[in-house]
Each structure stands twice: as C-alpha cells, then as structure tokens.
Design a protein around this motif. Sequence first.
Motif, PDB file in Angstrom:
ATOM      1  N   PHE A   6      24.315   2.197 -35.053  1.00  0.00           N
ATOM      2  CA  PHE A   6      24.206   0.905 -35.734  1.00  0.00           C
ATOM      3  C   PHE A   6      22.880   0.227 -35.381  1.00  0.00           C
ATOM      4  CE2 PHE A   6      28.717   1.817 -35.264  1.00  0.00           C
ATOM      5  CZ  PHE A   6      29.142   1.645 -36.568  1.00  0.00           C
ATOM      6  N   VAL A  77      22.103  -7.365 -32.442  1.00  0.00           N
ATOM      7  CA  VAL A  77      21.341  -7.732 -33.636  1.00  0.00           C
ATOM      8  C   VAL A  77      21.258  -9.254 -33.667  1.00  0.00           C
ATOM      9  CG1 VAL A  77      22.112  -5.680 -34.876  1.00  0.00           C
ATOM     10  CG2 VAL A  77      23.339  -7.798 -35.208  1.00  0.00           C
ATOM     11  N   SER A  78      20.200  -9.798 -34.233  1.00  0.00           N
ATOM     12  CA  SER A  78      20.038 -11.248 -34.106  1.00  0.00           C
ATOM     13  C   SER A  78      19.921 -11.970 -35.433  1.00  0.00           C
ATOM     14  CB  SER A  78      18.801 -11.563 -33.267  1.00  0.00           C
ATOM     15  OG  SER A  78      17.641 -11.372 -34.043  1.00  0.00           O
ATOM     16  N   GLY A  79      19.745 -11.273 -36.520  1.00  0.00           N
ATOM     17  CA  GLY A  79      19.432 -11.943 -37.782  1.00  0.00           C
ATOM     18  C   GLY A  79      20.514 -12.908 -38.238  1.00  0.00           C
ATOM     19  N   GLY A  80      20.083 -13.905 -39.016  1.00  0.00           N
ATOM     20  CA  GLY A  80      21.061 -14.864 -39.522  1.00  0.00           C
ATOM     21  C   GLY A  80      20.596 -15.401 -40.849  1.00  0.00           C
TER      22      GLY A  80
ATOM     23  N   LEU B  36      23.646 -17.169 -42.979  1.00  0.00           N
ATOM     24  CA  LEU B  36      25.044 -17.158 -42.527  1.00  0.00           C
ATOM     25  C   LEU B  36      25.676 -18.536 -42.619  1.00  0.00           C
ATOM     26  CD1 LEU B  36      24.709 -14.992 -39.272  1.00  0.00           C
ATOM     27  CD2 LEU B  36      25.745 -14.288 -41.436  1.00  0.00           C
ATOM     28  N   ALA B 122      25.693 -19.310 -36.293  1.00  0.00           N
ATOM     29  CA  ALA B 122      25.043 -18.766 -37.485  1.00  0.00           C
ATOM     30  C   ALA B 122      23.530 -18.839 -37.289  1.00  0.00           C
ATOM     31  CB  ALA B 122      25.480 -19.548 -38.723  1.00  0.00           C
ATOM     32  N   SER B 123      23.121 -18.672 -36.025  1.00  0.00           N
ATOM     33  CA  SER B 123      21.693 -18.779 -35.700  1.00  0.00           C
ATOM     34  C   SER B 123      21.000 -17.449 -35.996  1.00  0.00           C
ATOM     35  CB  SER B 123      21.531 -19.169 -34.232  1.00  0.00           C
ATOM     36  OG  SER B 123      21.983 -18.125 -33.396  1.00  0.00           O
ATOM     37  N   ASP B 124      19.703 -17.396 -35.749  1.00  0.00           N
ATOM     38  CA  ASP B 124      18.971 -16.184 -36.103  1.00  0.00           C
ATOM     39  C   ASP B 124      18.097 -15.669 -34.972  1.00  0.00           C
ATOM     40  OD1 ASP B 124      17.012 -18.058 -35.994  1.00  0.00           O
ATOM     41  OD2 ASP B 124      16.270 -17.777 -38.032  1.00  0.00           O
ATOM     42  N   ARG B 129      21.571 -17.661 -29.373  1.00  0.00           N
ATOM     43  CA  ARG B 129      22.889 -17.013 -29.250  1.00  0.00           C
ATOM     44  C   ARG B 129      23.405 -17.064 -27.811  1.00  0.00           C
ATOM     45  NH1 ARG B 129      24.305 -14.968 -33.896  1.00  0.00           N
ATOM     46  NH2 ARG B 129      22.755 -14.362 -35.454  1.00  0.00           N
ATOM     47  N   TYR B 130      22.515 -16.815 -26.849  1.00  0.00           N
ATOM     48  CA  TYR B 130      22.950 -16.878 -25.444  1.00  0.00           C
ATOM     49  C   TYR B 130      23.212 -18.318 -25.002  1.00  0.00           C
ATOM     50  CZ  TYR B 130      22.546 -11.915 -24.770  1.00  0.00           C
ATOM     51  OH  TYR B 130      22.764 -10.566 -24.860  1.00  0.00           O
ATOM     52  N   TYR B 145      31.090 -15.753 -33.953  1.00  0.00           N
ATOM     53  CA  TYR B 145      29.753 -15.176 -33.916  1.00  0.00           C
ATOM     54  C   TYR B 145      29.512 -14.317 -35.158  1.00  0.00           C
ATOM     55  CZ  TYR B 145      26.891 -11.053 -32.617  1.00  0.00           C
ATOM     56  OH  TYR B 145      26.012 -10.011 -32.611  1.00  0.00           O
ATOM     57  N   GLY B 146      28.320 -14.440 -35.746  1.00  0.00           N
ATOM     58  CA  GLY B 146      27.928 -13.556 -36.830  1.00  0.00           C
ATOM     59  C   GLY B 146      26.448 -13.248 -36.691  1.00  0.00           C
ATOM     60  N   ALA B 147      26.058 -11.993 -36.971  1.00  0.00           N
ATOM     61  CA  ALA B 147      24.650 -11.617 -36.856  1.00  0.00           C
ATOM     62  C   ALA B 147      24.372 -10.451 -37.794  1.00  0.00           C
ATOM     63  CB  ALA B 147      24.322 -11.233 -35.418  1.00  0.00           C
ATOM     64  N   LEU B 148      23.109 -10.333 -38.178  1.00  0.00           N
ATOM     65  CA  LEU B 148      22.740  -9.363 -39.210  1.00  0.00           C
ATOM     66  C   LEU B 148      21.626  -8.432 -38.769  1.00  0.00           C
ATOM     67  CD1 LEU B 148      22.167 -11.982 -42.022  1.00  0.00           C
ATOM     68  CD2 LEU B 148      24.216 -10.593 -41.753  1.00  0.00           C
ATOM     69  N   TYR B 154      27.487  -8.086 -37.898  1.00  0.00           N
ATOM     70  CA  TYR B 154      28.454  -8.077 -36.800  1.00  0.00           C
ATOM     71  C   TYR B 154      29.212  -9.409 -36.835  1.00  0.00           C
ATOM     72  CZ  TYR B 154      25.594  -4.461 -34.255  1.00  0.00           C
ATOM     73  OH  TYR B 154      24.905  -3.340 -33.867  1.00  0.00           O
ATOM     74  N   LEU B 218      34.904  -6.418 -31.937  1.00  0.00           N
ATOM     75  CA  LEU B 218      33.656  -6.602 -32.687  1.00  0.00           C
ATOM     76  C   LEU B 218      33.828  -5.886 -34.021  1.00  0.00           C
ATOM     77  CD1 LEU B 218      30.592  -7.402 -32.842  1.00  0.00           C
ATOM     78  CD2 LEU B 218      30.116  -5.082 -32.009  1.00  0.00           C
ATOM     79  N   ILE B 220      31.967  -4.498 -37.279  1.00  0.00           N
ATOM     80  CA  ILE B 220      30.653  -4.172 -37.844  1.00  0.00           C
ATOM     81  C   ILE B 220      30.852  -3.750 -39.296  1.00  0.00           C
ATOM     82  CG2 ILE B 220      28.567  -2.761 -37.702  1.00  0.00           C
ATOM     83  CD1 ILE B 220      28.915  -2.476 -34.772  1.00  0.00           C
TER      84      ILE B 220
END
Lengths: 80, 358
Positions: A6, A77-80, B36, B122-124, B129-130, B145-148, B154, B218, B220
């Motif tokens: 992934f 992964v961090s994107g949003g 997000l 919904a940050s980037d 995130r931490y 939590y959501g991330a791309l 995720y 989690l 995915i």
Amino acid sequence: MKILLFGIAKDIIGTSSLLLKEAEKNPKTVGELKKLISNKYPKFKTLSSIAIAVNSCYAEDKTKLQSSDEIAIIPPVSGG
Amino acid sequence: MESERYIRQTILKDFGLKSQKKLTKARVLVIGVGGLGIPVLQYLNAMGVGTIGLIDNDVVSLNNLHRQVLFSEKDINKTKISVAIKKLKKQNSTSKLIGYKLYLSKKNALSIIEKYDLIVDASDNFPTRYLVNDACVILGKPFVYGALHSFEGYVSVFNHKDGPTYRCLFPNPPKSEEIPNCNEQGVLGVIPGIIGNIQALEVVKVIAGIGSPLSGELLIFNGLEQEYHKFKINSLSKNKKIEELKDTYELECSFDNSSISSDAFKELLNSSTEIQLVDVRTTEEYNDYHLKQATHLPLKSIYLNHNSLDFEKTIYFICQSGVRSLEALRFLKKEQPEATLISINGGLNEFRNYDAKH
C-alpha cells in the motif's frame, strides 16, 4: 507467501502485490522479511515508519512467519 | 418541520429518533476544510449534527476545485472557512457552525479540541495528525482519522473507549522527505469524496452508538481495484498515557529527526525560557553577535571537551548557516547516543530580524 503493498511501498515496488516464491529464502520473521525486501528494493530502506500486518493483524518485527501467511506492508499516508 | 426533515433516517429501525437526538446534541470538530473535510462537513451538516466546528487557514485555489466540491470558481482566493460556513448555513439553517480561521497548533489545540465530543482528522500533513492524536489522547476524545495516497485511502476511529491510537499504528512520524503529500503525489478528485464519506459515517456511528465503529481496525480502500482491506490494530497502553503535547511537532517531520526549522525554533524561544542553546561558531563570530539565550562552545572545542553540556536535557545547536551545527550534532550523537540533540536549520542567517544581541 503473498505480500500486499500500500501507499508509497506500492509505488517503490511498482505493484500492489508480490508473491515470494518457494525458491526464494523464506523469511522466518517480519524483521527478516523487511530486510529481504530492502535488499531487493534499496529505496524501501528509506522508509522509517511502516506498519506490517500478518493475516490482517498488526505485527511486530519479531512476529513469526509461515509460507502460507498473507503480509500487508502499510506505510503512513498523509494526504487530505 | 424538524421531524419531517430527518424522517427518512429516523424511520430506520436501527437509527430512530433516539439517534437523531444524539446527533442534535453532538459537537463535532472537523480539522481541515479540504478534500476530506468537505464531504464530512456536508453530510454531518445535512444529517443534523447540532454543533460543527471547522478549522482551516487556507484560501480556495483553482486547483482545489476538482475535489473540494463545496467550492466554486467565484470562491477562488476567498477563505475556505468563510465560504464553507456560508454554504453550509444555506444547506441547514438549524445547525450551529463555528469557524476557526487558523491552523491547529500546539498553542491552540487543547483549548479548541476540549470543546467538542468527537474530532475528525481531515488534515493533510503528519505534524497535524500527530498533534491531533496527542491532544485527543490527553483530553480523552475519540477521533475519526482519514488520509489519502494516490488512489488509496485509510480510515480508522482512534482513541475510542479502550481502542488504539494513531501511535499504536504508526508510533512515530516518518521523515518529511519519505512520504509525498497530495500536492506532490496527486489525487483523483473522487477519492477524498469516498474516504470523507466513510469518515462521516463513522462519526455518526460513534455518536449514535450504532453498528461497529472502525475502532481497533484500519480500513484501506483501493479505488483502482474497488477493494477494501481491514487490518486489526492492538491498543498499546503506553500510547494512551500521553500527559502533555510535545515541544514541537514540526521537528518530527523535518529533514531528519535531529533538526528543527528556524520558524519552529523561534516559536520555541518565544514560548519557553529554559532552552539549552549552544552557538558553535568561532569566538569572533559569537562576539560579533549572538542570540541572547545562546551559550558559546566553538565546534573545535566540542571535539576536545563537552563536559559543560547537560545531556540530560535537549540541546539545540546553532551556527551561521546550519552546517557546523549539524557537524557538532553528528559528532556528539556518537559520544552520547541517548541525548536529544537538535540542529537549527539555516542557522543564524534565518534570524536576521530576530532579537540578536550585539
């Protein structure tokens, strides 16, 4: 041993799943598997924070592996 | 009118008026009004969440429009918060919308988050995130939590009851150059829509207490293959014991784990008086000017004797441009592997207008 990839791991290795063939040295632990992949794909070594799941459960470096296991390599992964 | 408005979901046997009342009473904070955050906001607002907070400090750009479907061409260059609130108000006049035109930071995180029942990450970026994770753990708030990444997303629910936290999955942030963000990597417009909607669903499940929230798991999603994978995550008690926020979150995501940006360091200087800061330039340079908090130990002397340093505490190293401070750090790291040593990126060149002492 089937390995699902992934995030950036998929980009580095260039496919979403790998099959470790019987001929290849079967890693006995998650730690050994990481080393095996790093040797084959040096860019993989640069990833410092990766989660590994064995049969859909979060695993640690010391988690033992069997050839029938399904592994997932889950980078953050961090994107949003 | 209100009972009519939500009737299509209140007639659901497993939802009902009882769940609707829980949504009305709920206070949800959405961090990030982007790919997000927008679907999360639109659905929570439509479904009747009573109070919704939204945080973002950005303005709408042309290259946001393909995925941030609340915004239109006329909104370009307007602040996301003002546009989002205006449009969400039109969508549902009964909800209370609270906008925060700022970025979540160490200074404001706890005071904002404590006002809400549930947080949506919904940050980037990793530092946020931490920060969200640690602040939610400290305050005992669950967060969705959501991330791309490219065509993947995720989702998980962290810190829900006894469930795991983000640090149980990824204990420490990666280095900043390891993982590209959406700006570098690209994102297909509809993917954040899917992931944000899954986040909105998890929010509603947690508030209403229905179904099985994605706690301890989690999810995915792979958009190219239409595949969903679920992985079990264990809860580690050490990650539930965070008592205070870290000194800085930028640091963990900077070039390596041993350097800090000059801006982050300036913030640290302003907020803390007890900082061990060592200037490693020559005596001439130091005498010419230095930061008033700095003590002097030239690089050449460090190689010979560094007994004056307190390795029990974090030591920050500064030089003119950031090269010698890194050298000092590399040398001392071998001598004192346990010590926390941090080099300031860009050195004093970045502090030209700061209160340098002559």
